[in-house]
Design a protein around this motif. Structure first.
Motif, mmCIF file in Angstrom:
data_model
loop_
_atom_site.group_PDB
_atom_site.id
_atom_site.type_symbol
_atom_site.label_atom_id
_atom_site.label_comp_id
_atom_site.label_asym_id
_atom_site.label_seq_id
_atom_site.Cartn_x
_atom_site.Cartn_y
_atom_site.Cartn_z
ATOM 1 N N MET A 1 0.842 -1.195 0.000
ATOM 2 C CA MET A 1 0.000 0.000 0.000
ATOM 3 C C MET A 1 0.878 1.246 0.000
ATOM 4 N N ASN A 2 0.376 2.250 -0.692
ATOM 5 C CA ASN A 2 1.106 3.494 -0.843
ATOM 6 C C ASN A 2 0.284 4.624 -0.230
ATOM 7 N N PHE A 3 0.893 5.369 0.722
ATOM 8 C CA PHE A 3 0.238 6.521 1.347
ATOM 9 C C PHE A 3 1.228 7.690 1.342
ATOM 10 N N PRO A 4 1.210 8.518 0.283
ATOM 11 C CA PRO A 4 2.190 9.606 0.178
ATOM 12 C C PRO A 4 2.198 10.516 1.411
ATOM 13 N N ALA A 5 3.383 10.911 1.819
ATOM 14 C CA ALA A 5 3.567 11.705 3.038
ATOM 15 C C ALA A 5 3.042 13.133 2.906
ATOM 16 N N ASP A 6 2.967 13.672 1.679
ATOM 17 C CA ASP A 6 2.530 15.058 1.520
ATOM 18 C C ASP A 6 1.015 15.195 1.346
ATOM 19 N N TYR A 7 0.278 14.125 1.621
ATOM 20 C CA TYR A 7 -1.181 14.137 1.550
ATOM 21 C C TYR A 7 -1.735 14.040 2.966
ATOM 22 N N LYS A 8 -2.993 14.469 3.139
ATOM 23 C CA LYS A 8 -3.712 14.320 4.406
ATOM 24 C C LYS A 8 -4.858 13.341 4.162
ATOM 25 N N TYR A 9 -5.218 12.579 5.196
ATOM 26 C CA TYR A 9 -6.162 11.471 5.031
ATOM 27 C C TYR A 9 -7.359 11.595 5.960
ATOM 28 N N HIS A 10 -8.552 11.304 5.399
ATOM 29 C CA HIS A 10 -9.802 11.295 6.151
ATOM 30 C C HIS A 10 -10.102 9.859 6.557
ATOM 31 N N LYS A 11 -10.747 9.681 7.691
ATOM 32 C CA LYS A 11 -11.033 8.326 8.192
ATOM 33 C C LYS A 11 -11.926 7.526 7.243
ATOM 34 N N GLU A 12 -12.636 8.203 6.340
ATOM 35 C CA GLU A 12 -13.505 7.513 5.379
ATOM 36 C C GLU A 12 -12.758 7.200 4.077
ATOM 37 N N HIS A 13 -11.427 7.161 4.151
ATOM 38 C CA HIS A 13 -10.562 6.672 3.063
ATOM 39 C C HIS A 13 -10.475 7.585 1.846
ATOM 40 N N THR A 14 -10.634 8.891 2.089
ATOM 41 C CA THR A 14 -10.337 9.872 1.046
ATOM 42 C C THR A 14 -9.080 10.628 1.458
ATOM 43 N N TRP A 15 -8.467 11.281 0.481
ATOM 44 C CA TRP A 15 -7.262 12.060 0.745
ATOM 45 C C TRP A 15 -7.416 13.468 0.187
ATOM 46 N N ALA A 16 -6.584 14.365 0.704
ATOM 47 C CA ALA A 16 -6.514 15.729 0.199
ATOM 48 C C ALA A 16 -5.047 16.089 0.015
ATOM 49 N N LYS A 17 -4.710 16.540 -1.172
ATOM 50 C CA LYS A 17 -3.375 17.098 -1.427
ATOM 51 C C LYS A 17 -3.584 18.605 -1.475
ATOM 52 N N ASP A 29 -5.227 4.430 -1.762
ATOM 53 C CA ASP A 29 -4.794 3.151 -2.323
ATOM 54 C C ASP A 29 -5.512 2.006 -1.593
ATOM 55 N N TYR A 30 -5.641 2.122 -0.285
ATOM 56 C CA TYR A 30 -6.350 1.113 0.517
ATOM 57 C C TYR A 30 -7.801 0.986 0.041
ATOM 58 N N ALA A 31 -8.480 2.121 -0.140
ATOM 59 C CA ALA A 31 -9.887 2.107 -0.546
ATOM 60 C C ALA A 31 -10.071 1.467 -1.915
ATOM 61 N N GLN A 32 -9.233 1.852 -2.885
ATOM 62 C CA GLN A 32 -9.403 1.289 -4.232
ATOM 63 C C GLN A 32 -9.108 -0.205 -4.219
ATOM 64 N N ASP A 33 -8.167 -0.642 -3.380
ATOM 65 C CA ASP A 33 -7.836 -2.059 -3.271
ATOM 66 C C ASP A 33 -9.020 -2.849 -2.702
ATOM 67 N N ARG A 34 -9.671 -2.301 -1.688
ATOM 68 C CA ARG A 34 -10.821 -2.966 -1.065
ATOM 69 C C ARG A 34 -12.032 -3.016 -2.001
ATOM 70 N N LEU A 35 -12.190 -1.967 -2.808
ATOM 71 C CA LEU A 35 -13.328 -1.906 -3.725
ATOM 72 C C LEU A 35 -13.207 -2.916 -4.863
ATOM 73 N N GLY A 36 -11.995 -3.170 -5.305
ATOM 74 C CA GLY A 36 -11.808 -3.963 -6.517
ATOM 75 C C GLY A 36 -11.930 -3.055 -7.724
ATOM 76 N N ASP A 37 -12.211 -3.638 -8.876
ATOM 77 C CA ASP A 37 -12.236 -2.872 -10.125
ATOM 78 C C ASP A 37 -13.334 -1.806 -10.113
ATOM 79 N N VAL A 38 -12.917 -0.547 -10.189
ATOM 80 C CA VAL A 38 -13.862 0.567 -10.215
ATOM 81 C C VAL A 38 -14.490 0.639 -11.604
ATOM 82 N N LEU A 39 -15.832 0.635 -11.631
ATOM 83 C CA LEU A 39 -16.586 0.632 -12.887
ATOM 84 C C LEU A 39 -17.218 1.976 -13.208
ATOM 85 N N PHE A 40 -17.480 2.781 -12.159
ATOM 86 C CA PHE A 40 -18.201 4.039 -12.359
ATOM 87 C C PHE A 40 -17.926 4.960 -11.177
#
Length: 126
Positions: A1-17, A29-40
C-alpha cells in the motif's frame, strides 16, 4: 500500500493534497484495493459545495457502491472528467491520474482534522 507523506487522510478513506487554498481529492490506495475494479464514479458538478465529512459522490465497483466523503470543505472548481470514460484510473493511479475533484477550500484549517500518512496507515492496519 502506498500513502504519500505530503497528503492528508480522512477516516472515510479519502485524501486531500493541499496546495495553498486548493485541495485535490480522491480515494486512497487502501480504498481502491478494497473496492476492486472501479466501474463508475459519480462526482458533483463544478460549483457544488462540499462539506468535510459529508458525502460528495459515489464510486461503484464490481463488488459494491460506496459513498465518497469530503476530506475538506469548499467549492468544487474542477472535476476529473477522464473518470467518466476511464474509471479504472482510480485503481491504476489513485493519487495521480485517479484524482476526483479539486476544491477551493473554505477553511484551510480543517486540515488539522485529518490524519498524516503514518496515522492513516496505522488505522487501516487495525
Amino acid at each position: 500500500m502506498n500513502f504519500p507523506a505530503d497528503y492528508k487522510y480522512h477516516k472515510e478513506h479519502t485524501w486531500a493534497k493541499i496546495e495553498g487554498d486548493v485541495a485535490l481529492v480522491g480515494i486512497t490506495d487502501y480504498a481502491q484495493d478494497r473496492l476492486g475494479d472501479v466501474l463508475f464514479v459519480e462526482l458533483p458538478e463544478v460549483g457544488a459545495k462540499v462539506t468535510q465529512g459529508e458525502k460528495f459522490g459515489v464510486v461503484e465497483s464490481g463488488k459494491v457502491a460506496s459513498d465518497l466523503y469530503a476530506p475538506m470543505s469548499g467549492e468544487v472548481i474542477e472535476v476529473n472528467e477522464e473518470l467518466a470514460d476511464s474509471p479504472e484510473l482510480v485503481n491504476q493511479s489513485p493519487y495521480e491520474k485517479g484524482w476526483m475533484i479539486k476544491v477551493k477550500l473554505s477553511d484551510p484549517a480543517e486540515a488539522d482534522n485529518l490524519m498524516s500518512n503514518t496515522d492513516y496507515e496505522k488505522m487501516v492496519e487495525q
